[in-house]
Design a protein around this motif. Structure first.
Motif, PDB file in Angstrom:
ATOM      1  N   GLN A  89      37.000  17.490  44.183  1.00  0.00           N
ATOM      2  CA  GLN A  89      35.377  18.246  43.634  1.00  0.00           C
ATOM      3  C   GLN A  89      34.975  19.694  45.115  1.00  0.00           C
ATOM      4  O   GLN A  89      34.878  20.247  44.404  1.00  0.00           O
ATOM      5  N   THR A  90      36.048  19.340  46.469  1.00  0.00           N
ATOM      6  CA  THR A  90      36.101  20.263  47.118  1.00  0.00           C
ATOM      7  C   THR A  90      36.370  21.417  46.241  1.00  0.00           C
ATOM      8  O   THR A  90      35.971  22.768  46.667  1.00  0.00           O
ATOM      9  N   LEU A  91      37.867  21.703  45.590  1.00  0.00           N
ATOM     10  CA  LEU A  91      38.704  21.993  45.283  1.00  0.00           C
ATOM     11  C   LEU A  91      38.419  22.916  44.483  1.00  0.00           C
ATOM     12  O   LEU A  91      38.407  24.241  43.440  1.00  0.00           O
ATOM     13  N   THR A  92      37.210  21.875  43.364  1.00  0.00           N
ATOM     14  CA  THR A  92      36.757  23.088  41.622  1.00  0.00           C
ATOM     15  C   THR A  92      35.427  22.880  42.054  1.00  0.00           C
ATOM     16  O   THR A  92      34.634  23.036  41.130  1.00  0.00           O
ATOM     17  N   GLY A  93      34.762  21.956  43.140  1.00  0.00           N
ATOM     18  CA  GLY A  93      33.384  22.137  42.011  1.00  0.00           C
ATOM     19  C   GLY A  93      32.190  21.253  41.184  1.00  0.00           C
ATOM     20  O   GLY A  93      31.441  20.825  41.089  1.00  0.00           O
ATOM     21  N   ARG A  94      33.670  20.311  40.839  1.00  0.00           N
ATOM     22  CA  ARG A  94      33.578  19.383  39.250  1.00  0.00           C
ATOM     23  C   ARG A  94      33.030  18.409  40.769  1.00  0.00           C
ATOM     24  O   ARG A  94      32.709  17.739  41.170  1.00  0.00           O
ATOM     25  N   ASP A  95      31.679  17.585  39.456  1.00  0.00           N
ATOM     26  CA  ASP A  95      31.113  16.719  40.601  1.00  0.00           C
ATOM     27  C   ASP A  95      32.307  14.982  39.577  1.00  0.00           C
ATOM     28  O   ASP A  95      32.200  14.425  39.188  1.00  0.00           O
ATOM     29  N   PHE A  96      32.187  14.628  41.356  1.00  0.00           N
ATOM     30  CA  PHE A  96      33.549  13.641  40.908  1.00  0.00           C
ATOM     31  C   PHE A  96      32.586  12.296  41.635  1.00  0.00           C
ATOM     32  O   PHE A  96      32.718  10.694  42.009  1.00  0.00           O
ATOM     33  N   ALA A  97      30.704  12.290  42.320  1.00  0.00           N
ATOM     34  CA  ALA A  97      29.844  11.459  42.066  1.00  0.00           C
ATOM     35  C   ALA A  97      30.308   9.626  42.216  1.00  0.00           C
ATOM     36  O   ALA A  97      30.153   8.925  42.715  1.00  0.00           O
ATOM     37  N   TYR A  98      30.155   9.481  40.369  1.00  0.00           N
ATOM     38  CA  TYR A  98      30.089   8.242  40.416  1.00  0.00           C
ATOM     39  C   TYR A  98      31.465   7.878  40.179  1.00  0.00           C
ATOM     40  O   TYR A  98      32.169   6.591  40.451  1.00  0.00           O
ATOM     41  N   LYS A  99      32.663   8.258  40.512  1.00  0.00           N
ATOM     42  CA  LYS A  99      33.903   8.175  40.770  1.00  0.00           C
ATOM     43  C   LYS A  99      33.998   7.626  42.406  1.00  0.00           C
ATOM     44  O   LYS A  99      33.977   6.530  42.600  1.00  0.00           O
TER      45      LYS A  99
END
Length: 389
Positions: A177-187
């Motif tokens: 998440q930190t490396l891309t800014g993508r949201d992995f909150a559900y995972k």
């Protein structure tokens, strides 16, 4: 000239597809053969009574593409309930869904793992994919620390999730998440809940991931309902249902306008759980569940058995749950399904405080499915309870 080229090509092919024709029945002998043949090991964890394990074993003997693929490794099947399979299953975190395939180097260090067997083609594809890169997980972790990448963070998160090291999985999802800014909150939520379910973290440490997932901008109504369901289920297991009111309300609010059939069923349970854990109205919860069932539920064994299991999970209305489960028992044909019903009866009797009756029904279950090692484990647990250990 063409004949010479064909001979050279054949020699190169044989060299590049080294194969193992030796058989092995122990981990040490498998490692010895692996060293001699310069091949990785494929540990296959299975148990008797597992239909997919039986399919894997059968096709390893009959399917040519499987036999060819297995010649690229030293293949060691291990029964998780017998001999060194017991210890190795624990060492390699085999889990409880079988078969589990773990590829290692000659030193026993893990390269990759995959779970399940649905057919020859799927198995060969997964094994061949694993064999493309023989770098061990330990070496990949070390390389990531030197040169972090999003792709590797995600791959390591998935590996640790599959190997039940859920807190490590959470760490790598966060790093992805930190490396891309993508949201992995559900995972992250799912991995954290699994960590709570398996005793790797406390319920209080799970709640921040629940809050983050519910606030995630891309979270769907269905996911919000699922978050509420799983949080309540975990709270039930850990004795923390006094902390779930807000999550039940969030799930109900998110699903208020949903028309999806799967959301409808989930919302029924959330409403009943709200009555049970917020209003503290057990009878009201049971009545809500009953009213939501189809009109034919009392004449349909599948439906009243599902109702019984719903009651058992919540440890409520157990007298009625037992009555319906006994009805299913009387109708069930001999075999694995009848064993599951008897196992449910055993659990109900345990919940009602009669461990001797639980033992009785579990023994009947084993008679119906004698190769199921999970039933044997449950029976052992009952005997321990009855002896006060």
């Amino acid at each position: 000239m063409r004949a010479i080229l064909l001979i050279v090509s054949a020699i190169l092919f044989l060299h590049s597809t080294a194969f193992c024709d030796e058989t092995t029945s122990s981990f040490d002998s498998a490692r010895t053969i692996a060293v001699r043949q310069d091949l990785p090991l494929l540990l296959e964890f299975h148990f008797e009574g597992c239909e997919y394990c039986e399919l894997a074993a059968r096709e390893a003997e009959t399917e040519e593409i499987v036999k060819a693929a297995l010649k690229r490794v030293v293949h060691l099947p291990l029964n998780v309930a017998e001999g060194e399979g017991v210890e190795l299953a624990e060492q390699y975190r085999a889990g409880e869904t079988y078969p589990v395939f773990i590829l290692t180097n000659v030193g026993g260090e893990i390269i990759s793992r995959f779970t399940g067997y649905t057919g020859a083609g799927q198995f060969v594809h997964r094994l061949n994919t694993s064999l493309k890169d023989l770098t061990t997980i330990n070496d990949r972790v070390a390389a990531f620390e030197l040169a972090p990448s999003y792709r590797e963070a995600l791959d390591l998160a998935q590996y640790f999730n599959d190997s039940f090291e859920y807190l490590k999985a959470v760490d790598y999802y966060r790093r992805a998440q930190t490396l891309t800014g993508r949201d992995f909150a559900y995972k992250i939520f799912l991995a954290t809940v699994n960590a709570g379910w398996t005793g790797q973290t406390a319920f209080a440490q799970v709640l921040p991931s629940v809050d983050s997932a519910l606030k995630a901008p891309a979270i769907s109504a269905g996911d919000s309902i699922r978050i509420a369901q799983l949080t309540v289920k975990l709270a039930r297991k850990l004795g923390a249902t006094d902390q779930v009111a807000g999550y039940l309300q969030a799930g109900l609010k998110a699903g208020a306008d949903s028309k999806a059939p799967k959301d409808r069923d989930a919302l029924i349970d959330l409403r009943a759980d709200s009555a049970l854990y917020i209003a503290l109205d057990t009878a009201g919860a049971v009545e809500l569940k009953r009213k939501a069932l189809d009109s034919d539920w009392q004449t349909n064994p599948d439906k009243f058995y599902a109702f019984s299991k719903w009651c058992l999970e919540r440890k409520i209305n157990l007298e009625e749950a037992e009555r319906w489960t006994r009805e299913v028992w009387g109708r069930a044909a001999p075999g694995k399904f009848k064993a599951r019903v008897l196992s449910t009866l055993a659990s109900i009797r345990e919940a009602r405080g009669d461990i001797q009756e639980a033992i009785y029904f579990m023994e009947l279950a084993i008679e119906e499915d004698s190769r199921n090692s999970q039933l044997a484990k449950q029976l052992d647990r009952y005997w321990e309870q009855s002896s006060g250990r």
